[in-house]
Design a protein around this motif. Sequence first.
Motif, short mmCIF file in Angstrom:
data_model
loop_
_atom_site.label_atom_id
_atom_site.label_comp_id
_atom_site.label_asym_id
_atom_site.label_seq_id
_atom_site.Cartn_x
_atom_site.Cartn_y
_atom_site.Cartn_z
N PHE B 194 0.93 -0.94 0.12
CA PHE B 194 0.38 0.00 0.24
C PHE B 194 0.84 1.31 0.33
CE2 PHE B 194 -4.03 -2.71 1.01
CZ PHE B 194 -4.41 -1.83 0.37
N GLN B 195 1.76 1.29 0.44
CA GLN B 195 2.70 2.29 1.37
C GLN B 195 2.94 3.55 -0.45
OE1 GLN B 195 6.93 3.03 0.07
NE2 GLN B 195 5.94 5.02 0.73
N ALA B 197 1.49 2.82 -3.53
CA ALA B 197 0.39 2.96 -4.36
C ALA B 197 -0.14 4.26 -4.82
CB ALA B 197 -1.39 2.24 -3.54
N ALA B 226 -1.02 4.46 2.89
CA ALA B 226 -1.22 4.77 1.68
C ALA B 226 -1.28 6.56 1.31
CB ALA B 226 -1.62 3.75 0.58
N ALA B 229 -2.14 8.13 -2.38
CA ALA B 229 -3.21 7.06 -3.15
C ALA B 229 -4.08 8.27 -4.29
CB ALA B 229 -3.20 6.04 -3.34
#
Lengths: 113, 263
Positions: B194-195, B197, B226, B229
């Motif tokens: 997620f980091q 994304a 995230a 994002a």
Amino acid sequence: MHEFGIAEGILKTALDTAAQHGAGKVELVRLRIGALAGVVDEALTFAFEALAEDTPASGARLEIEPVPVRCYCARCDREFEPPRFSYRCPACQALSTQVRSGRELQLVSIEVS
Amino acid sequence: MCDHCGCSAPKHSHAHDHAHAHGHGHGHAHDHHHDHDEEHRTIALHQSLMARNDRHAEQNRGYFKGRGTLALNLVSSPGSGKTALLEATLRDLKNEFRMATIVGDLATDNDARRLRASGAPSVQITTGTVCHLDAHMIQHALEDLGNTPVDLLFIENVGNLVCPSNFDLGERLRVVVTSVTEGEDKPLKYPSIFQNADVVLLNKVDIAEAVGFKRELALKNIREAAPAAVILEVSARTGAGLPAWYDLLRDYTRAKPAAHHHA
């Protein structure tokens, strides 16, 4: 599961490097692995040991230096180490979008004899 | 034949990328080492274990840029609805963009066949036991796609939230697809993927109520995990939220020069 492929890469580089330097044996492999790299140390060590059997790296140790996650807060112009991947600046609570370290997968050096 | 590298796949057995290792003809100068067999020497390397993949990824990025292709890497856990989402996208945008897909799967080509039904070319990569796609596999898939002009290339990664996170494919956008049935704490369990994304698509919002999904908590967790994002709530099945996803694709394709697609 991808630790296996990574271990293959480490072993190949270690063996190639040892051969280039006229060394008969790889004794130690030093790595730096970031907390966000998604690699499990135990799985990597297990895979490396299994792959290294019957090669000049058989019995070589993996020395893994963990690299913590560090974020940059643009508002405060400073770096911080986030607790458990929250990425919030402890001073101003802003979310950092800049992770400056923590994704490393680095082969630092090998020791040969 | 692999023209890109000495890849280790059995059908490409010409491992020539380390040819430089043979260039050390001066090796006989090291005779003195035989007198010190027990001596340990440290050899500094300081190299990324991902260096080879990253090199291939940069080549892919250049290839996409040169051809005006927006490449997206879609990652998710199995069953999040990546394929359904792509089916809807290929159907709804087919008069607007030339699209293609590259689909990674462990064993079957079911997903690629589903996507081909839309008329868009789809290349299957069967990874066997490998749990992710790497940049080199993408190069071979691009050879299979040939010279077909492509505005949008969707790379459907193997369903897995751990391994693909290390492998840059040369994409412009990394899209994480997650769904309401997976619970609210997915981002906290898989921080690595997620980091970084660029987009998080929260899918299956049409059944959120039925599965007792805590929307606010989930959005908060995604936002925390995230930070960079764009988060979009969608349903591939009902079409809810998809217009925002399509607008995002339009924005990113418009940002490039030489858009020459016509309905």
